[in-house]
Design an enzyme around this catalytic site. Structure first.
Site, short mmCIF file in Angstrom:
data_model
loop_
_atom_site.label_atom_id
_atom_site.label_comp_id
_atom_site.label_asym_id
_atom_site.label_seq_id
_atom_site.Cartn_x
_atom_site.Cartn_y
_atom_site.Cartn_z
N SER A 96 0.79 -1.23 0.00
CA SER A 96 0.00 0.00 0.00
C SER A 96 0.82 1.28 0.00
O SER A 96 0.28 2.36 -0.23
CB SER A 96 -0.93 0.03 1.21
OG SER A 96 -1.98 -0.89 1.05
N LYS A 104 0.48 3.32 -2.97
CA LYS A 104 -0.65 4.22 -3.18
C LYS A 104 -0.21 5.68 -3.25
O LYS A 104 -0.86 6.51 -3.88
CB LYS A 104 -1.69 4.04 -2.05
CG LYS A 104 -2.39 2.68 -2.09
CD LYS A 104 -3.23 2.44 -0.83
CE LYS A 104 -3.91 1.07 -0.86
NZ LYS A 104 -4.58 0.73 0.41
N TYR A 117 -3.24 -2.37 -10.51
CA TYR A 117 -3.17 -2.21 -9.05
C TYR A 117 -2.27 -3.28 -8.42
O TYR A 117 -1.42 -2.97 -7.58
CB TYR A 117 -4.57 -2.28 -8.47
CG TYR A 117 -4.62 -2.13 -6.97
CD1 TYR A 117 -4.24 -0.94 -6.35
CD2 TYR A 117 -5.05 -3.18 -6.16
CE1 TYR A 117 -4.28 -0.81 -4.98
CE2 TYR A 117 -5.10 -3.05 -4.78
CZ TYR A 117 -4.71 -1.87 -4.19
OH TYR A 117 -4.74 -1.74 -2.83
N TYR A 137 -4.44 3.35 8.02
CA TYR A 137 -5.68 2.60 8.12
C TYR A 137 -6.53 3.11 9.30
O TYR A 137 -6.51 4.31 9.57
CB TYR A 137 -5.41 1.09 8.25
CG TYR A 137 -4.57 0.52 7.15
CD1 TYR A 137 -4.85 0.74 5.80
CD2 TYR A 137 -3.46 -0.28 7.45
CE1 TYR A 137 -4.08 0.20 4.79
CE2 TYR A 137 -2.69 -0.84 6.43
CZ TYR A 137 -3.00 -0.60 5.11
OH TYR A 137 -2.24 -1.13 4.13
N VAL A 189 1.01 -3.81 3.94
CA VAL A 189 0.94 -5.11 4.61
C VAL A 189 2.18 -5.97 4.39
O VAL A 189 2.30 -7.04 4.98
CB VAL A 189 -0.33 -5.90 4.20
CG1 VAL A 189 -1.59 -5.22 4.71
CG2 VAL A 189 -0.38 -6.14 2.71
#
Lengths: 310, 310, 310, 310
Positions: A68, A71, A193, A245, A263
């Site tokens: 992530s 991102k 992605y 998160y 993660v």
């Protein structure tokens, strides 16, 4: 701020020594086999500063799956490409929900709460897929340029594993498409992605590649403009309210830096006008954040007085 | 940060001139009659700095109902009284929901997401009601001390109006009590809560009274310790992620300061190491934040480069 | 019950005359072009009784898209194939939510509330896809056998249209797969599901094909056992609590028969020990149920005293 | 239906013998002390028929706390008093949620899904409180008339216990009031509601008092009109879709009768045109329904072929 860095190397060594064994409190991500097989006792930390220095300790030069953290790169690319119209398709509010919640996406009629939860990152992946003829290559090129390293690559085992276990992300993407908020074909969006999630980088590379966010959008080494000062500000704001998160509030409360976790066990924190901290330790807490990583960043932020809320 | 304050008074005047008429985009809070009758075209701004100066423009010395801005004072009192055990009864995460949501409170089994949504503020009111023999007097005394003004008082019309229309807050309180997270009797908790919401203060008084949050917990004028540096940090973190209701992310994105709004039209923003901005203009947008106030704070923050995310 | 059927034909004619113009209160389903183009003023009603007679009025022999009424056939096939183990993968509770809700599916961890909301019907489609070598042919064969008519066919325009606009159903299916509750490949499941929804039948054919549910599982004409008496009971129970989407309670309240509607404008109601009523009128109310159809069924049920709750 | 009642007494004895020990699978309601102290091994069953006979086995003449079964009496009183305007303040849809859910009440803006979940029963209590000068006495009088027994009374221990632990019900009531859907003062509404829940009756009394629902609204013994045939139908419809909390669908599926349970361990089932079954056994399953009661009703319904879905 009082970043009195007499002996940064010594501090990093000491922090790593103090905290590296607390990894036993967490558990390595097991939703895909390729991540579940990573050794849990890796641990590294790197600090890159805008004056061009990088200091590291432990496994800070070992590549891991950035997941992530990718991102951030995608968001910057999409902001550069779409301009402010991006914010008609994704909001910038914290979600108050787990990272992969489909409930909120339904409530808000296919508009993701922010670009760093999964739905939002899939939206960004749609933007890139739709606006680049070869979005995966463009993404990898962008990352390589930022890290100044042409050897950065996609881990194909992780990529395959993601695809095989990507049903929830597919559900999020199809739900957004049902609301008219996805333009490209879903398999293409997912492929992009999963590709960006599967890039492997080290703490050192990640810290260096994100220095522009600590420096008003300018890469301090090459002096290239990566994004506008306003967009650097915006990314930092989003990372501050939503980057960790559903533990983002607690991270602000106890550490106080814009940050993003993955993660794969990575964690980056931006220190405006100073530099970037990146840690890596695979075991995660129940929120999906690296246990050791959070302690290391909290430790270094406290020692150096880095918080933005003081 | 580069707070080059050559002519702060001139800037405030100019900003107020630019934006004070945009109040027509919003609507005065109408959930209680006592607020609905306020004239919509009041507008004021004050900036208090930690070096002891205060500059203001417009109606900055006119008292208004502080409403949810009172949640800050209550939170600091409860932190001082309970210590870290407070955080077992309320979290510090953004909510991703409207300020008075009962849904999230049910999901999270009576533990409010943070102390600046209504449920969390009611929890704090319970702490104060349970731990002070006369919590309303203690609260008023604390505010008067911070503002260095013994004339600050509760607007009894507003208080009565709140009570008559307080059924949703009663529902939130009883739901928390059903989960065992309220100790005092609900009517007492509500009475305390409506009292603190009904305090009337001016922009000047509010800005001065919150300077300790910009100064690591110490009142810069009296040198009194109001809270620990760590707790000042924590309050600023909570205000950054959650202070502007469900527009907190957007406020971070476009302004970049810890802030809190109230439905009376007030808005305060903390600038660490510099001072406090307070604005007042009654008409609110759909999130419950002052339309003019947000523009004023954005304007001053941009002109003076105050954002914490740069 | 007092089904005094002196002149059923006369009653049907009179009811149709009374209610057929109330179609203007509704709107033809527009989520797929192939349904949106249907003329709104079609209206038909047929009553088939277990003694072998069928009476109809209006356009009762005109084929229309059966849509969700197909869920009944699929459910019976899956019950026959899987036995009671089906109920470990889908519940039999009313949903209290719109027919295509993804929120509840998330809450209940991929287990649909019942087999006649979309998620549940997709689960059933997965069972059929996984347990038949050619599930679409098997499905069509089952329907043809029940209707005793080999000419019943799939409307390919509707099928294509469903696929093009099936993103929400894809989202539901992928979400169930992420919870491990779908065995086959999603495109295959969707293809089966859209096929069964696209079957075209008339009121007469539908009423006759479902007589076994009014007759303890036995086709009264051929004496074939279609399902066990217990399973006929169960289907009727599910249709009573959940067959009319989020208007099921109101339908029980005002009519009192097991029923199922489809967005093509069809509506069937089972009268245990008597027969089956089927109506067709395309315009739908906000719940997705045929406006004229509900009035027709209510009228005939009241005149003949058919309710099961008396 | 084939209610061939050769030896009803024998069947009841046999069923009770078979199932009375399965109470160990459940747990006595413990949310209030007065219920938690009830002996778990009570078990009784009574069947009252519209021809005036009552047969019972076990503890069928022992009074217990009727709890939510009282919602039926309240609903009938409110229907009689308000007429159809009642249905503008409460719906008749199954909830798809636990009996005391506050989430759905918020979504649906203070309009309860149906009158037999807690929110709906509180709404009904408000109607009675507002429309009777002494609603508690009127309620008790109504029940005594139906049961033809002037000795029926309120258990004051249970009543006190309810009040002390009624915070969630208070939350539901205040939330409805915040939406303008409660007219009386909340403490009065709660007092009425807890009073009706605390009435003590035996299986025999309950079965006899509800015979009018099996007989189109007419008390078969006194020939008095208790409600209209239409309203008897409506109550049975609501009990069929919603009477067994979030297990209503399963109860329809496996038993097939309008029914209502209470957390005191009581369970009544209406058999249209036949009579009423009432069972009592305190231990409850996770849905709040009596474990033994469900088995007893299922057994008697199957033996006598009582289901309405055949």
């Amino acid at each position: 701020m009082k970043k009195n860095i007499v002996d940064l190397q010594g501090k990093l060594n000491a922090l790593l020594h103090s905290y590296r064994d607390s990894f036993v409190e967490g558990a390595v991500a097991d939703y895909i086999p390729a991540l579940a097989s990573v050794e849990p006792d890796f641990a590294g930390i790197a600090v890159a500063t805008i004056d061009g220095k990088t200091v590291g300790a432990g496994d800070y030069q070992h590549a891991f799956s950035i997941q992530s953290i990718s991102k951030i790169f995608g968001l910057v690319m999409a902001m550069n490409r779409l301009g402010d119209s991006l914010w008609q398709r994704v909001r910038m509010e914290p979600s108050g929900q787990p990272f992969n919640s489909i409930i909120q996406l339904e409530w808000e009629k296919g508009i993701p709460r922010n670009p760093v939860i999964n739905a939002g990152a899939l939206l960004v992946a749609d933007v890139l897929t739709s606006h680049y003829s070869a979005s995966k290559l463009a993404f990898l090129g962008f990352v390589r340029k930022l890290a100044n390293n042409e050897d950065i690559r996609v881990d194909l085992d992780v990529y395959q594993s993601e695809f095989t276990h990507g049903n929830r992300n597919a559900a999020l993407a199809y739900l957004m498409k049902s609301f008219g908020n996805i333009e490209a074909e879903i398999p293409d969006v997912l492929s992009h992605y999963f590709t960006q999630c599967s890039i492997a980088m080290s703490c050192e590379q990640l810290a260096q590649s994100l220095l522009f966010l600590a420096n008003k959008g300018i890469d301090p080494l090459t002096k290239q403009v990566i994004c506008s000062p306003k967009d650097a500000h915006r990314v930092n704001a989003i990372l501050s309210t939503s980057g960790m998160y559903d533990q983002s509030g607690e991270f602000a409360f106890s550490v106080g830096l814009p940050a993003k976790s993955g993660v794969g066990g990575g964690l980056i924190a931006i220190v405006p006008n100073y530099g970037v901290i990146c840690t890596w330790s695979p075991p995660l807490n129940s929120f999906g954040n690296s246990v050791v990583g959070m302690k290391l960043v909290e430790g270094i932020a406290e020692e150096l007085g880095l918080s933005i809320y003081h």
